[in-house]
Motif scaffolding. Structure first.
Motif, PDB file in Angstrom:
ATOM      1  N   ALA A   1       0.817  -1.225   0.000  1.00  0.00           N
ATOM      2  CA  ALA A   1       0.000   0.000   0.000  1.00  0.00           C
ATOM      3  C   ALA A   1       0.843   1.264   0.000  1.00  0.00           C
ATOM      4  O   ALA A   1       0.295   2.359  -0.160  1.00  0.00           O
ATOM      5  CB  ALA A   1      -0.925   0.002   1.220  1.00  0.00           C
ATOM      6  N   ASP A   2       2.158   1.119   0.207  1.00  0.00           N
ATOM      7  CA  ASP A   2       3.063   2.269   0.273  1.00  0.00           C
ATOM      8  C   ASP A   2       2.607   3.248   1.350  1.00  0.00           C
ATOM      9  O   ASP A   2       2.398   4.436   1.105  1.00  0.00           O
ATOM     10  CB  ASP A   2       3.141   2.969  -1.086  1.00  0.00           C
ATOM     11  CG  ASP A   2       4.254   4.015  -1.133  1.00  0.00           C
ATOM     12  OD1 ASP A   2       5.182   3.904  -0.310  1.00  0.00           O
ATOM     13  OD2 ASP A   2       4.177   4.946  -1.958  1.00  0.00           O
ATOM     14  N   MET A   3       2.459   2.745   2.554  1.00  0.00           N
ATOM     15  CA  MET A   3       2.015   3.559   3.681  1.00  0.00           C
ATOM     16  C   MET A   3       2.853   3.250   4.911  1.00  0.00           C
ATOM     17  O   MET A   3       3.469   2.186   5.006  1.00  0.00           O
ATOM     18  CB  MET A   3       0.526   3.294   3.973  1.00  0.00           C
ATOM     19  CG  MET A   3       0.211   1.874   4.426  1.00  0.00           C
ATOM     20  SD  MET A   3      -1.559   1.599   4.748  1.00  0.00           S
ATOM     21  CE  MET A   3      -1.769   2.554   6.265  1.00  0.00           C
ATOM     22  N   PRO A   4       2.909   4.187   5.883  1.00  0.00           N
ATOM     23  CA  PRO A   4       3.677   3.940   7.109  1.00  0.00           C
ATOM     24  C   PRO A   4       3.091   2.764   7.889  1.00  0.00           C
ATOM     25  O   PRO A   4       1.879   2.533   7.878  1.00  0.00           O
ATOM     26  CB  PRO A   4       3.525   5.242   7.898  1.00  0.00           C
ATOM     27  CG  PRO A   4       3.071   6.261   6.910  1.00  0.00           C
ATOM     28  CD  PRO A   4       2.292   5.527   5.873  1.00  0.00           C
ATOM     29  N   LYS A   5       3.954   2.046   8.565  1.00  0.00           N
ATOM     30  CA  LYS A   5       3.499   0.913   9.365  1.00  0.00           C
ATOM     31  C   LYS A   5       2.962   1.396  10.709  1.00  0.00           C
ATOM     32  O   LYS A   5       3.639   2.145  11.425  1.00  0.00           O
ATOM     33  CB  LYS A   5       4.654  -0.063   9.593  1.00  0.00           C
ATOM     34  CG  LYS A   5       4.250  -1.293  10.409  1.00  0.00           C
ATOM     35  CD  LYS A   5       5.453  -2.190  10.662  1.00  0.00           C
ATOM     36  CE  LYS A   5       5.069  -3.391  11.538  1.00  0.00           C
ATOM     37  NZ  LYS A   5       6.242  -4.263  11.812  1.00  0.00           N
ATOM     38  N   PRO A   6       1.758   0.985  11.063  1.00  0.00           N
ATOM     39  CA  PRO A   6       1.215   1.373  12.372  1.00  0.00           C
ATOM     40  C   PRO A   6       1.759   0.470  13.467  1.00  0.00           C
ATOM     41  O   PRO A   6       2.403  -0.549  13.190  1.00  0.00           O
ATOM     42  CB  PRO A   6      -0.286   1.142  12.182  1.00  0.00           C
ATOM     43  CG  PRO A   6      -0.353  -0.015  11.227  1.00  0.00           C
ATOM     44  CD  PRO A   6       0.814   0.172  10.281  1.00  0.00           C
ATOM     45  N   ARG A   7       1.522   0.853  14.691  1.00  0.00           N
ATOM     46  CA  ARG A   7       1.816  -0.043  15.810  1.00  0.00           C
ATOM     47  C   ARG A   7       0.831  -1.208  15.774  1.00  0.00           C
ATOM     48  O   ARG A   7      -0.268  -1.092  15.229  1.00  0.00           O
ATOM     49  CB  ARG A   7       1.695   0.705  17.136  1.00  0.00           C
ATOM     50  CG  ARG A   7       2.784   1.749  17.376  1.00  0.00           C
ATOM     51  CD  ARG A   7       2.446   2.611  18.576  1.00  0.00           C
ATOM     52  NE  ARG A   7       1.254   3.409  18.311  1.00  0.00           N
ATOM     53  CZ  ARG A   7       0.454   3.897  19.248  1.00  0.00           C
ATOM     54  NH1 ARG A   7       0.687   3.657  20.527  1.00  0.00           N
ATOM     55  NH2 ARG A   7      -0.586   4.628  18.929  1.00  0.00           N
ATOM     56  N   ILE A   8       1.213  -2.304  16.369  1.00  0.00           N
ATOM     57  CA  ILE A   8       0.360  -3.492  16.394  1.00  0.00           C
ATOM     58  C   ILE A   8       0.113  -3.876  17.843  1.00  0.00           C
ATOM     59  O   ILE A   8       1.045  -3.921  18.654  1.00  0.00           O
ATOM     60  CB  ILE A   8       1.012  -4.665  15.638  1.00  0.00           C
ATOM     61  CG1 ILE A   8       1.244  -4.273  14.171  1.00  0.00           C
ATOM     62  CG2 ILE A   8       0.144  -5.910  15.714  1.00  0.00           C
ATOM     63  CD1 ILE A   8       2.026  -5.301  13.391  1.00  0.00           C
ATOM     64  N   ALA A   9      -1.151  -4.134  18.167  1.00  0.00           N
ATOM     65  CA  ALA A   9      -1.518  -4.494  19.536  1.00  0.00           C
ATOM     66  C   ALA A   9      -2.378  -5.753  19.529  1.00  0.00           C
ATOM     67  O   ALA A   9      -3.024  -6.073  18.530  1.00  0.00           O
ATOM     68  CB  ALA A   9      -2.271  -3.342  20.206  1.00  0.00           C
ATOM     69  N   ILE A  10      -2.371  -6.437  20.639  1.00  0.00           N
ATOM     70  CA  ILE A  10      -3.187  -7.639  20.814  1.00  0.00           C
ATOM     71  C   ILE A  10      -4.008  -7.497  22.084  1.00  0.00           C
ATOM     72  O   ILE A  10      -3.488  -7.104  23.137  1.00  0.00           O
ATOM     73  CB  ILE A  10      -2.320  -8.905  20.893  1.00  0.00           C
ATOM     74  CG1 ILE A  10      -1.561  -9.120  19.566  1.00  0.00           C
ATOM     75  CG2 ILE A  10      -3.171 -10.126  21.220  1.00  0.00           C
ATOM     76  CD1 ILE A  10      -0.639 -10.335  19.584  1.00  0.00           C
ATOM     77  N   ALA A  11      -5.306  -7.793  21.984  1.00  0.00           N
ATOM     78  CA  ALA A  11      -6.204  -7.784  23.139  1.00  0.00           C
ATOM     79  C   ALA A  11      -6.539  -9.234  23.495  1.00  0.00           C
ATOM     80  O   ALA A  11      -6.947 -10.013  22.624  1.00  0.00           O
ATOM     81  CB  ALA A  11      -7.477  -7.016  22.826  1.00  0.00           C
ATOM     82  N   ASP A  12      -6.367  -9.566  24.743  1.00  0.00           N
ATOM     83  CA  ASP A  12      -6.599 -10.943  25.194  1.00  0.00           C
ATOM     84  C   ASP A  12      -8.079 -11.158  25.494  1.00  0.00           C
ATOM     85  O   ASP A  12      -8.531 -11.020  26.632  1.00  0.00           O
ATOM     86  CB  ASP A  12      -5.758 -11.227  26.437  1.00  0.00           C
ATOM     87  CG  ASP A  12      -5.836 -12.695  26.853  1.00  0.00           C
ATOM     88  OD1 ASP A  12      -6.316 -13.508  26.043  1.00  0.00           O
ATOM     89  OD2 ASP A  12      -5.420 -13.013  27.988  1.00  0.00           O
ATOM     90  N   THR A  13      -8.844 -11.452  24.449  1.00  0.00           N
ATOM     91  CA  THR A  13     -10.269 -11.746  24.588  1.00  0.00           C
ATOM     92  C   THR A  13     -10.671 -12.731  23.508  1.00  0.00           C
ATOM     93  O   THR A  13     -10.094 -12.738  22.409  1.00  0.00           O
ATOM     94  CB  THR A  13     -11.123 -10.466  24.472  1.00  0.00           C
ATOM     95  OG1 THR A  13     -12.511 -10.824  24.435  1.00  0.00           O
ATOM     96  CG2 THR A  13     -10.788  -9.685  23.216  1.00  0.00           C
ATOM     97  N   ASP A  14     -11.652 -13.549  23.813  1.00  0.00           N
ATOM     98  CA  ASP A  14     -12.091 -14.569  22.855  1.00  0.00           C
ATOM     99  C   ASP A  14     -13.005 -13.999  21.782  1.00  0.00           C
ATOM    100  O   ASP A  14     -13.314 -14.680  20.808  1.00  0.00           O
ATOM    101  CB  ASP A  14     -12.817 -15.704  23.597  1.00  0.00           C
ATOM    102  CG  ASP A  14     -13.008 -16.931  22.719  1.00  0.00           C
ATOM    103  OD1 ASP A  14     -12.029 -17.342  22.064  1.00  0.00           O
ATOM    104  OD2 ASP A  14     -14.134 -17.465  22.663  1.00  0.00           O
ATOM    105  N   VAL A  15     -13.447 -12.758  21.937  1.00  0.00           N
ATOM    106  CA  VAL A  15     -14.289 -12.137  20.912  1.00  0.00           C
ATOM    107  C   VAL A  15     -13.461 -11.976  19.640  1.00  0.00           C
ATOM    108  O   VAL A  15     -12.435 -11.295  19.655  1.00  0.00           O
ATOM    109  CB  VAL A  15     -14.813 -10.762  21.373  1.00  0.00           C
ATOM    110  CG1 VAL A  15     -15.669 -10.125  20.278  1.00  0.00           C
ATOM    111  CG2 VAL A  15     -15.621 -10.896  22.653  1.00  0.00           C
ATOM    112  N   PRO A  16     -13.860 -12.578  18.522  1.00  0.00           N
ATOM    113  CA  PRO A  16     -13.075 -12.481  17.286  1.00  0.00           C
ATOM    114  C   PRO A  16     -13.281 -11.140  16.600  1.00  0.00           C
ATOM    115  O   PRO A  16     -14.305 -10.895  15.969  1.00  0.00           O
ATOM    116  CB  PRO A  16     -13.622 -13.630  16.431  1.00  0.00           C
ATOM    117  CG  PRO A  16     -15.042 -13.790  16.889  1.00  0.00           C
ATOM    118  CD  PRO A  16     -15.058 -13.435  18.350  1.00  0.00           C
TER     119      PRO A  16
END
Length: 299
Positions: A91-106
């Motif tokens: 996409a030729d765009m800046p990379k965002p931060r990546i986060a993970i939430a610990d929940t079973d909701v998909p």
């Protein structure tokens, strides 16, 4: 929109222009009503502006806190980072931060006031349920939100509703019309109250419509970027079916970010009109993805 390779959407643009025009008209009506009724328009607009700025400026912090999500490094989530790296390069765009939430909701969501301050968050539930190509489709959808600056657009679009809601509360707190013996003052308070409610309701419906448009656009542009609309359609079908089986107690944890989430976090009641939904119905999203597949020459 940021300068990326995400495809433009002329149909969405036309619908957005109409929606934004309607919201702008609401601003004019509300301002005129404030001035005509002798209300302190400057005070209301300043307070509302501060609230709006805070909502926009701290959008990433508030969303991550609401989900109790943690930003992860490439060492902690190598596969997730590799997918986002590839999509951002495409996409030729800046990379965002990546986060993970610990929940079973998909689910997954993107937020942040600018592309450089953005974050993409996925839940452990969605990572566990989806195949690699399906998860890539979801991530491409979320990156499209960042490329199109959807958080900023939706925050600005909600301004009329914030002003109207604040006015309504101010009138209720002041007790004008209830304890004031001056009939003119009572009528003025009633007029402000009625106008505020009407503006809030119309603004609410228009911003909901704008949210649905932007979800369809993110589906379309995300699928065009990966070239696999069927993978995104499969992810949507899986998630929508799984969310229906998640207990309401767990679903409520997604309410704070449901407007920016990949799929509705809370199931709709049968009596609730589609006008109040932040996301289009699953059938509509699958129909639009089928059109993308046809456009790409796929079946």
């Amino acid at each position: 929109m940021a300068a990326t390779r995400y495809a433009s959407d002329k149909g969405l643009t036309r619908r957005m222009v109409g929606t934004v025009f309607g919201l702008g008209l609401l601003y004019v009506v509300l301002a005129a009503a404030l001035i005509a009724l002798g209300f302190s328009a400057l005070f209301v607009l300043v307070v509302s502006g501060v609230m709006l700025f805070g909502q926009w400026y701290f959008s990433d912090t508030m969303a991550l806190a609401a989900m109790r999500a943690k930003v992860v490094t490439p060492e902690q989530a190598p596969q997730l980072h590799a997918m986002v790296d590839r999509l951002c390069a495409m996409a030729d765009m800046p990379k965002p931060r990546i986060a993970i939430a610990d929940t079973d909701v998909p689910n997954a969501f993107a937020t942040g006031r600018t592309p450089s301050r953005s974050v993409v968050c996925v839940t452990t539930g969605i990572v566990r349920r989806l195949e690699a190509d399906e998860l890539e489709g979801v991530l491409s959808h979320e990156l499209s939100h960042i490329a199109h600056r959807d958080v900023t657009v939706m925050t600005v679009a909600s301004f009329a509703g914030i002003v109207a809601g604040l006015l309504t509360r101010m009138v209720m707190w002041s007790g004008m019309g209830r304890n004031n013996r001056d009939q003119n003052a009572a009528l003025m308070a009633l007029a402000v109250f009625v106008v505020s409610i009407v503006v809030y309701v119309v603004s609410f419906l228009l911003t909901r419509a704008l949210s649905r448009y932007r979800e369809l656009s993110a589906d379309r542009t995300g699928a065009l970027l990966t070239g696999r609309p069927s993978a995104l359609a499969s992810a949507l079908t899986k998630i929508s079916g799984d969310i229906a089986s998640i207990p309401d107690r767990d679903l409520r944890s997604m309410e704070a970010v449901s407007a920016f989430a990949f799929a509705p976090a809370v199931t709709s009641k049968a009596s609730l009109s589609s006008l109040f939904m932040t996301h289009p119905p699953l059938e509509k999203r699958l129909e639009e993805l089928a059109k993308v597949a046809a456009q790409l020459g796929q079946r």
